[in-house]
Design a protein around this motif. Structure first.
Motif, mmCIF file in Angstrom:
data_model
loop_
_atom_site.group_PDB
_atom_site.id
_atom_site.type_symbol
_atom_site.label_atom_id
_atom_site.label_comp_id
_atom_site.label_asym_id
_atom_site.label_seq_id
_atom_site.Cartn_x
_atom_site.Cartn_y
_atom_site.Cartn_z
ATOM 1 N N TYR A 43 0.820 -1.219 0.000
ATOM 2 C CA TYR A 43 0.000 0.000 0.000
ATOM 3 C C TYR A 43 0.852 1.267 0.000
ATOM 4 N N ALA A 44 2.070 1.164 -0.524
ATOM 5 C CA ALA A 44 2.973 2.311 -0.513
ATOM 6 C C ALA A 44 2.364 3.509 -1.234
ATOM 7 N N GLY A 45 2.328 4.634 -0.550
ATOM 8 C CA GLY A 45 1.805 5.862 -1.139
ATOM 9 C C GLY A 45 0.308 6.016 -1.081
ATOM 10 N N SER A 46 -0.402 5.056 -0.486
ATOM 11 C CA SER A 46 -1.863 5.103 -0.482
ATOM 12 C C SER A 46 -2.466 5.777 0.743
ATOM 13 N N ALA A 47 -1.700 5.871 1.822
ATOM 14 C CA ALA A 47 -2.265 6.333 3.094
ATOM 15 C C ALA A 47 -2.966 7.677 2.966
ATOM 16 N N GLU A 48 -2.336 8.628 2.294
ATOM 17 C CA GLU A 48 -2.917 9.970 2.195
ATOM 18 C C GLU A 48 -4.207 9.993 1.393
ATOM 19 N N HIS A 49 -4.439 8.958 0.587
ATOM 20 C CA HIS A 49 -5.635 8.927 -0.259
ATOM 21 C C HIS A 49 -6.849 8.314 0.447
ATOM 22 N N TYR A 50 -6.616 7.579 1.536
ATOM 23 C CA TYR A 50 -7.721 6.909 2.220
ATOM 24 C C TYR A 50 -8.757 7.886 2.764
ATOM 25 N N ALA A 51 -8.287 8.904 3.470
ATOM 26 C CA ALA A 51 -9.224 9.829 4.121
ATOM 27 C C ALA A 51 -10.132 10.495 3.105
ATOM 28 N N VAL A 52 -9.637 10.682 1.887
ATOM 29 C CA VAL A 52 -10.416 11.336 0.836
ATOM 30 C C VAL A 52 -11.235 10.330 0.046
ATOM 31 N N ALA B 200 -7.010 1.241 23.296
ATOM 32 C CA ALA B 200 -6.968 0.503 22.039
ATOM 33 C C ALA B 200 -5.545 0.488 21.508
ATOM 34 N N VAL B 201 -5.263 -0.515 20.677
ATOM 35 C CA VAL B 201 -3.985 -0.618 19.980
ATOM 36 C C VAL B 201 -4.279 -0.812 18.500
ATOM 37 N N GLY B 202 -3.658 0.006 17.667
ATOM 38 C CA GLY B 202 -3.769 -0.148 16.221
ATOM 39 C C GLY B 202 -2.452 -0.653 15.666
ATOM 40 N N VAL B 203 -2.497 -1.742 14.895
ATOM 41 C CA VAL B 203 -1.294 -2.367 14.353
ATOM 42 C C VAL B 203 -1.352 -2.342 12.836
ATOM 43 N N ASP B 204 -0.262 -1.932 12.213
ATOM 44 C CA ASP B 204 -0.182 -1.988 10.753
ATOM 45 C C ASP B 204 1.273 -2.144 10.326
ATOM 46 N N ALA B 205 1.470 -2.705 9.130
ATOM 47 C CA ALA B 205 2.820 -2.929 8.613
ATOM 48 C C ALA B 205 3.337 -1.753 7.804
ATOM 49 N N ASP B 206 2.511 -0.712 7.619
ATOM 50 C CA ASP B 206 2.882 0.453 6.813
ATOM 51 C C ASP B 206 2.989 1.676 7.724
ATOM 52 N N ARG B 207 4.193 2.249 7.828
ATOM 53 C CA ARG B 207 4.399 3.395 8.728
ATOM 54 C C ARG B 207 3.556 4.602 8.325
#
Length: 277
Positions: free
Chosen positions: A12-21, A67-74
């Motif tokens: 998911y490299a580069g996708s994080a900023e697009h999720y909220a939108v 709560a704890v949130g775990v993900d492999a993408d910083r």
């Protein structure tokens, strides 16, 4: 997974900023229904595995003491922290981990949730690890949802539906006909058979609860562009130097199909699949 496919950090490299939108938010009714079904009372701990940008973590965390949130993408975790901060949700700890690496001393948890994430993992390994993290009365909740795209249909909405078939054709023209995923390919998509995995790992159930769905929402060209870039098969990095050309063609397609830059979609129903150890 398809033979030969292996997870890698570019999924998911580069996708994080697009999720909220680009992703439609989880409705508040998910928290309401889960609280009623499980008798949640603000106590205990939540673990969101593969939390991404915190889309569901921020909705559910207020139901728990922590709560704890775990993900492999910083980048996903940075976006999750930012978004939960904007929501005033301050009881979440973020951990950069693959689900297969969940430490045995991370628990116990009253609820462990997977939302649009379990299919990317070594599911037998993860099912075993999570079982050891659940409190005696703890539960596993799989949230089956699709938030990037609404329901297909011919019923009239306030604006045209996004032309998803043509969008997929455009992606295929740029990236090839076989679905991409990180550095590899998924010609047959992600695996099914979750129920068999869970039963083999010793879980009981499931109980299935459906909620949400059916709400008509307006979506802009910008939101649909972001939705496309939020997907594993069309993450920004996959286009390389050809991204500007692809994005220009995508925007042209969307503007031509929209109503003055606007679309409408009907949200999909969400299923909560509850397992007990």
């Amino acid at each position: 997974m398809d033979s030969g496919w292996e997870w890698d950090e570019t999924l998911y490299a580069g996708s994080a900023e697009h999720y909220a939108v680009g992703r439609m938010p989880y409705p508040a009714v998910v928290a309401t229904v889960l609280a009623e079904e499980l008798g949640l009372d603000g106590q205990g701990r939540l673990l969101d595995v593969g939390c991404g940008p915190g889309s569901l973590t921020g909705v559910l965390a207020p139901l728990f003491a922590s709560a704890v949130g775990v993900d492999a993408d910083r980048d996903m975790l940075a976006e999750a922290s930012r978004r939960c901060g904007e929501l005033g949700v301050s009881n979440v700890e973020w951990r950069h981990l693959r689900a297969e690496e969940l430490p045995s001393d991370l628990g116990p948890f009253r609820v462990v949730v997977f939302a649009q994430s379990f299919h990317w993992m070594d599911r037998a390994v993860v099912a075993g690890r999570v079982r050891g993290l659940l409190a005696p009365d703890g539960v596993w909740v799989h949230v089956s949802a699709s938030t990037h795209q609404g329901v297909d249909g011919e019923d009239g909405l306030t604006h045209p539906r996004p032309p998803w078939d043509r969008i997929q054709e455009l992606v295929a023209r740029h990236l090839g006909p076989v679905r991409r995923a990180g550095r590899g390919f998924l010609p047959s998509g992600t695996p099914s058979g979750e129920q068999e995995i869970m039963i083999e790992a010793g879980y009981r159930g499931p109980v299935r609860v459906r909620c949400g769905g059916g709400v008509v929402v307006a979506r802009s060209v910008e939101e649909i562009v972001a939705a496309v870039f939020s997907l594993s098969g069309s993450t920004p990095h996959l286009f390389g130097s050809g991204r500007p050309v692809f994005e220009a063609e995508l925007r042209g397609l969307l503007m031509g199909a929209s109503d003055g830059g606007l679309f409408a979609e009907r949200t999909r129903e969400i299923e909560l699949v509850i397992w007990r150890p």
